[in-house]
Enzyme design. Structure first.
Site, PDB file in Angstrom:
ATOM      1  N   CYS A 144      -1.849  10.131  -6.671  1.00  0.00           N
ATOM      2  CA  CYS A 144      -3.063   9.818  -5.919  1.00  0.00           C
ATOM      3  C   CYS A 144      -4.070  10.953  -6.068  1.00  0.00           C
ATOM      4  O   CYS A 144      -3.804  12.078  -5.644  1.00  0.00           O
ATOM      5  CB  CYS A 144      -2.774   9.587  -4.445  1.00  0.00           C
ATOM      6  SG  CYS A 144      -4.269   9.137  -3.552  1.00  0.00           S
ATOM      7  N   MET A 169     -10.511   6.717  -1.482  1.00  0.00           N
ATOM      8  CA  MET A 169     -10.058   6.121  -0.228  1.00  0.00           C
ATOM      9  C   MET A 169      -9.302   7.111   0.649  1.00  0.00           C
ATOM     10  O   MET A 169      -9.427   7.101   1.865  1.00  0.00           O
ATOM     11  CB  MET A 169      -9.165   4.907  -0.522  1.00  0.00           C
ATOM     12  CG  MET A 169      -9.853   3.805  -1.327  1.00  0.00           C
ATOM     13  SD  MET A 169     -11.266   3.077  -0.493  1.00  0.00           S
ATOM     14  CE  MET A 169     -10.439   2.172   0.813  1.00  0.00           C
ATOM     15  N   GLY A 228     -10.836  -0.035 -13.446  1.00  0.00           N
ATOM     16  CA  GLY A 228     -11.475  -1.189 -14.076  1.00  0.00           C
ATOM     17  C   GLY A 228     -11.547  -1.072 -15.586  1.00  0.00           C
ATOM     18  O   GLY A 228     -10.764  -0.339 -16.211  1.00  0.00           O
ATOM     19  N   THR A 270      -8.504  -3.150  -9.609  1.00  0.00           N
ATOM     20  CA  THR A 270      -9.953  -3.268  -9.411  1.00  0.00           C
ATOM     21  C   THR A 270     -10.433  -4.716  -9.416  1.00  0.00           C
ATOM     22  O   THR A 270     -11.182  -5.139  -8.533  1.00  0.00           O
ATOM     23  CB  THR A 270     -10.697  -2.462 -10.488  1.00  0.00           C
ATOM     24  OG1 THR A 270     -10.353  -1.076 -10.359  1.00  0.00           O
ATOM     25  CG2 THR A 270     -12.201  -2.600 -10.338  1.00  0.00           C
ATOM     26  N   LEU A 322      -5.856   7.368   0.798  1.00  0.00           N
ATOM     27  CA  LEU A 322      -4.602   6.766   1.248  1.00  0.00           C
ATOM     28  C   LEU A 322      -4.633   6.237   2.684  1.00  0.00           C
ATOM     29  O   LEU A 322      -3.757   6.558   3.490  1.00  0.00           O
ATOM     30  CB  LEU A 322      -3.436   7.770   1.110  1.00  0.00           C
ATOM     31  CG  LEU A 322      -2.863   7.984  -0.282  1.00  0.00           C
ATOM     32  CD1 LEU A 322      -1.776   9.061  -0.253  1.00  0.00           C
ATOM     33  CD2 LEU A 322      -2.294   6.699  -0.855  1.00  0.00           C
ATOM     34  N   LYS A 360       4.869   6.020 -10.190  1.00  0.00           N
ATOM     35  CA  LYS A 360       3.466   5.748 -10.528  1.00  0.00           C
ATOM     36  C   LYS A 360       2.868   7.064 -11.011  1.00  0.00           C
ATOM     37  O   LYS A 360       2.834   8.059 -10.276  1.00  0.00           O
ATOM     38  CB  LYS A 360       2.717   5.232  -9.292  1.00  0.00           C
ATOM     39  CG  LYS A 360       1.222   4.939  -9.521  1.00  0.00           C
ATOM     40  CD  LYS A 360       1.005   3.616 -10.223  1.00  0.00           C
ATOM     41  CE  LYS A 360      -0.464   3.232 -10.310  1.00  0.00           C
ATOM     42  NZ  LYS A 360      -0.982   2.639  -9.057  1.00  0.00           N
ATOM     43  N   GLY A 391      -4.211  -0.993 -15.225  1.00  0.00           N
ATOM     44  CA  GLY A 391      -5.477  -0.386 -15.633  1.00  0.00           C
ATOM     45  C   GLY A 391      -6.318  -1.320 -16.477  1.00  0.00           C
ATOM     46  O   GLY A 391      -5.929  -1.698 -17.586  1.00  0.00           O
ATOM     47  N   LYS A 395       0.862  -1.174   0.000  1.00  0.00           N
ATOM     48  CA  LYS A 395       0.000   0.000   0.000  1.00  0.00           C
ATOM     49  C   LYS A 395       0.905   1.232   0.000  1.00  0.00           C
ATOM     50  O   LYS A 395       1.951   1.239   0.648  1.00  0.00           O
ATOM     51  CB  LYS A 395      -0.875  -0.013   1.257  1.00  0.00           C
ATOM     52  CG  LYS A 395      -1.760   1.198   1.443  1.00  0.00           C
ATOM     53  CD  LYS A 395      -2.932   1.183   0.508  1.00  0.00           C
ATOM     54  CE  LYS A 395      -3.816   2.413   0.739  1.00  0.00           C
ATOM     55  NZ  LYS A 395      -4.904   2.492  -0.230  1.00  0.00           N
ATOM     56  N   ASN A 447     -13.557   5.157  -6.427  1.00  0.00           N
ATOM     57  CA  ASN A 447     -13.131   5.200  -5.027  1.00  0.00           C
ATOM     58  C   ASN A 447     -12.535   6.555  -4.684  1.00  0.00           C
ATOM     59  O   ASN A 447     -11.995   7.256  -5.540  1.00  0.00           O
ATOM     60  CB  ASN A 447     -12.117   4.086  -4.735  1.00  0.00           C
ATOM     61  CG  ASN A 447     -10.686   4.511  -5.022  1.00  0.00           C
ATOM     62  OD1 ASN A 447     -10.019   5.098  -4.183  1.00  0.00           O
ATOM     63  ND2 ASN A 447     -10.212   4.223  -6.235  1.00  0.00           N
TER      64      ASN A 447
END
Length: 314
Positions: free
Chosen positions: A133, A74, A224, A275, A76, A167, A252, A48, A72
């Site tokens: 992110c 989230m 997704g 996903t 982090l 990333k 992806g 993570k 989402n």
């Protein structure tokens, strides 16, 4: 007798028996999660994305499954840098080097602080700096500020001489690929991972006339099947522009062996599954590995090198 196909791949001298890993963010927050991935058919695990301090993340509901993927926000949630650092060092001491340590500072200063900690540690595996992110409230994605990307990399490589990957968020214009590749080619980056979720989508429940997630008024990252064409375009776009020693990880829209095949055709050295890994869990790596092996056998390929980056255009 037919030679069995190989799904082996390599980035910066780190060998992976299988090119498929989890994507940071899904089923990888705890040591238990990470060990389950490492004990599966996956080629390795990605932690993570760690922030300096432990985070609870955004309020719930913050993730919603959709017909073709998910949304989402989230924020982090994670156990903090020290938790994941202790884990990767322990695993490395036991001979594992197929774990990617993902870090995502809430500021450039945080990024550099964590990289300095890694630099001064014994960890010598792959590090993934998450510049993408889209779901931390009030924090923009560094990956869309090209000057900031160059600034953080310039500062980082003044002291960091280990294996650093990035990333990145999805880009949508060819001039963005050109500009970002020009920056990245200046640095000794191990790899680029494209893409993170498409940021700040909005999904509505028409029955209740409300957004389906709570944080940020319903805005969240889309993942997704919805994002696969964008992911393939980013892998292909960067593979054509980056110097050969910068490897590619494709992320992806992967939920089948054919999806992996297409990512590799566009130039991916490894792939990460996000996903689809959520609901299916670690058996997904067995299933997709078999599907990819079947495709390769049918096409007469014995290794990923035989078709990697060899997409034909009309």
């Amino acid at each position: 007798m037919q030679t069995k196909v190989s799904l082996q791949s390599e980035i910066a001298g780190v060998k992976f028996d299988n090119l498929m890993l989890n994507a940071a963010g899904v089923r990888c927050s705890s040591i238990k999660d990470l060990n389950e991935i490492l004990n599966s058919q996956a080629g390795g695990a990605v932690t993570k994305s760690a922030t300096l301090e432990e985070r609870e993340g955004n309020e719930s509901p913050r993730m919603k499954s959709l017909p073709l993927g998910s949304i989402n926000s989230m924020g982090l949630p994670n156990h903090g840098f020290d938790y994941y650092m202790a884990y990767v060092l322990k695993e490395q001491s036991e001979g594992r080097n197929n774990i990617i340590f993902s870090v995502a500072g809430l500021s450039i200063e945080d990024d550099l602080k964590m990289l300095k900690e890694i630099q001064s540690s014994n960890f010598n595996g792959l590090v993934e700096l998450n510049l993408s992110c889209p779901n931390v409230k009030g924090k923009p994605q560094v990956g869309y500020d090209f000057e900031a990307v160059e600034r953080v990399l310039t500062e980082a490589f003044k002291f960091f001489d280990k294996k650093l990957g990035l990333k990145l968020p999805p880009y949508f214009d060819l001039t963005q690929f050109d500009a970002m590749a020009e920056i990245l080619n200046k640095f000794p980056i191990a790899y680029v991972n494209s893409i993170n979720s498409i940021g700040n989508g909005l999904v509505i429940d028409p029955a209740t006339e409300t957004a389906v997630i709570k944080p940020k008024g319903g805005f969240g990252g889309i993942g997704g099947e919805y994002v696969k064409p964008t992911a393939l375009a980013n892998v292909r776009g960067f593979r054509l522009r980056l110097k050969p020693e910068i490897k590619m990880i494709g992320t992806g829209g992967i939920k089948s062996g054919m999806d992996v095949f297409e990512h590799v055709l566009c130039g991916a050295d490894l792939v990460q599954i996000g996903t689809a890994f959520g609901p299916e869990g670690t058996p997904i790596f067995d299933r997709i590995s078999q599907e990819l092996e079947d495709i390769m056998e049918e096409k007469g390929y014995h290794s990923l090198d035989e078709f990697r980056g060899k997409l034909k255009t009309l």
